[in-house]
Each structure stands twice: as C-alpha cells, then as structure tokens.
Write a protein that holds these residues in place. Structure first.
Motif, short mmCIF file in Angstrom:
data_model
loop_
_atom_site.label_atom_id
_atom_site.label_comp_id
_atom_site.label_asym_id
_atom_site.label_seq_id
_atom_site.Cartn_x
_atom_site.Cartn_y
_atom_site.Cartn_z
N ARG A 1 -5.64 0.38 -7.45
CA ARG A 1 -4.50 -0.60 -7.72
C ARG A 1 -3.78 0.08 -8.69
O ARG A 1 -4.33 0.27 -9.96
N TRP B 1 -1.18 -0.13 -4.04
CA TRP B 1 -2.56 0.33 -3.54
C TRP B 1 -2.31 1.79 -3.15
O TRP B 1 -1.54 2.21 -2.32
N GLU C 1 0.99 -1.11 0.00
CA GLU C 1 0.13 0.14 -0.13
C GLU C 1 0.94 1.24 -0.02
O GLU C 1 2.08 1.31 0.53
#
Length: 76
Positions: free
Chosen positions: A74, A32, A19
């Motif tokens: 994403r 992400w 992330e």
C-alpha cells in the motif's frame, strides 16, 4: 492467496484505496500494488523500488512461498 479486493468483498469491507496493477509513480493515485515476485526476478526489494519512485509505503502483506508468493504494497 486472495487478491485484496476479493478478500475485502468477502469480509463486507470497502477498500479505502484502489488496487493498481502497474508500477506506480508519483502521479499514480494512492492504492495497493499487488505483485507476484516470480514475474519480476530482477527486483529484490519492491518496497525500495516504490520509495525510489518517490512514494511512501504505508502497509504491506506477503503470502505464500516460492512460485506462489504474492506481495501487496500500500502506497501514497
């Protein structure tokens, strides 16, 4: 809504990508981007902003409404 990382842990899954919690650019490792849109009211289309930065959007998730809305994108 649960952050994607916690959802993956609960399900016993590993994320293939990390992330990121900052606006990515072409030098950012694919991953992400998790955004709460109320924090960025001037950004009408987060996917378009990512594409304008030279990134490819490969998946997205939107959960909740109003001030509780969360979007995850994403990119690579």
């Amino acid at each position: 809504a649960l952050p994607i990382r916690y959802y993956a842990l609960i399900e016993g899954l590993e994320l293939e990508v990390p992330e990121t919690k900052a606006w990515p650019d072409v030098s950012t490792t694919p991953g992400w981007l998790v955004v709460q849109p109320k924090t960025f009211p001037d950004t009408p289309d987060i996917g378009a902003r990512l594409r304008a930065a030279g990134l490819t959007v490969t998946d997205s998730v939107i959960s909740g409404v109003g001030t509780n809305r969360i979007e995850a994108w994403r990119f690579r």
